[in-house]
Design a protein around this motif. Structure first.
Motif: not given
Length: 223
Positions: A88-93
């Motif tokens: 459901x989600x894309x995570x970035x730093x």
């Protein structure tokens, strides 16, 4: 539980974003390294990046992509397939770079994923101090010339030398976390989980970057 995938370089923001998104209740299904054309410090040390991922319990997924991420057909197709699997989600730093935020926001809109940036707009000095507090040690693998003193290249920043490193950063007037490319890192220890990263030969990359090749000592495939 919501499921996500995390863009991953093995650096301190990348690893801390991984920790924070788990605190938000997400199940992290995959760590993805985007291999763009041209030089990058982490691309040159991809085996070390894989070791950091293995330290966290993941086999790193490496995707070759173009520099135009929001238009890259292979990346879009891959993320669409992940969505079909329940992601459901894309995570970035990302912390400060608005351009990167906009690129990933456009990409997520195209594929129907939520963009999650747990560090976005946080104070980078506070972040750097937080890393020391939680025992997130990191190795300096790249330094932009005329930024930090070259003596820091290949050194691991831990509690014992953190104040000295912080003073160096502040005296040079750079972003505390190196958010604008002033320096680059690989995490070597997290809450007493360690990997053995040995600095090797110092090289000169493009974009005025000096970097160090990292040897990974030991087998981390069991993590």
């Amino acid at each position: 539980m919501n499921k996500c995938v995390t863009l991953f370089t093995g650096g301190k923001e990348s690893v801390f974003s991984f920790l924070k998104v788990k605190e938000l209740g997400y199940g992290v299904e995959e760590l993805i390294f985007l291999e763009k054309p041209g030089f990058s410090v982490h691309k040159a040390n991809i085996q070390a990046v894989k070791a950091v991922a293995q330290m966290l319990g993941y086999a790193l997924k490496v995707l070759k992509v173009s520099n135009e991420l929001s238009k890259d057909k292979s990346l879009i197709t891959y993320l669409e397939r992940l969505k079909e699997r329940g992601i459901t989600a894309l995570v970035t730093g990302n912390v400060k770079i608005e351009e990167n935020h906009n690129i990933y926001a456009e990409l997520c809109e195209k594929v129907g994923l939520k963009l999650v940036e747990p560090l976005y707009n946080l104070d980078t000095l506070e972040l750097l101090i937080k890393y020391a507090e939680i025992g997130l040690d990191f190795l300096i693998v790249g330094i932009r010339r005329n930024s930090l003193s070259p003596e820091w290249l290949g050194k691991t920043i831990r509690r014992e030398n953190f104040e000295e490193f912080l003073a160096e950063v502040l005296s040079n007037g750079i972003d505390p976390c190196g958010e604008y490319g002033e320096y680059h890192t690989l995490v070597s220890e997290l809450k007493e989980i360690k990997i053995n990263l040995k600095p090797g030969k110092i090289e000169k990359g493009n974009s005025n970057i000096n970097y160090v090749m990292i040897d990974v000592l030991g087998d981390y495939s069991s993590f």
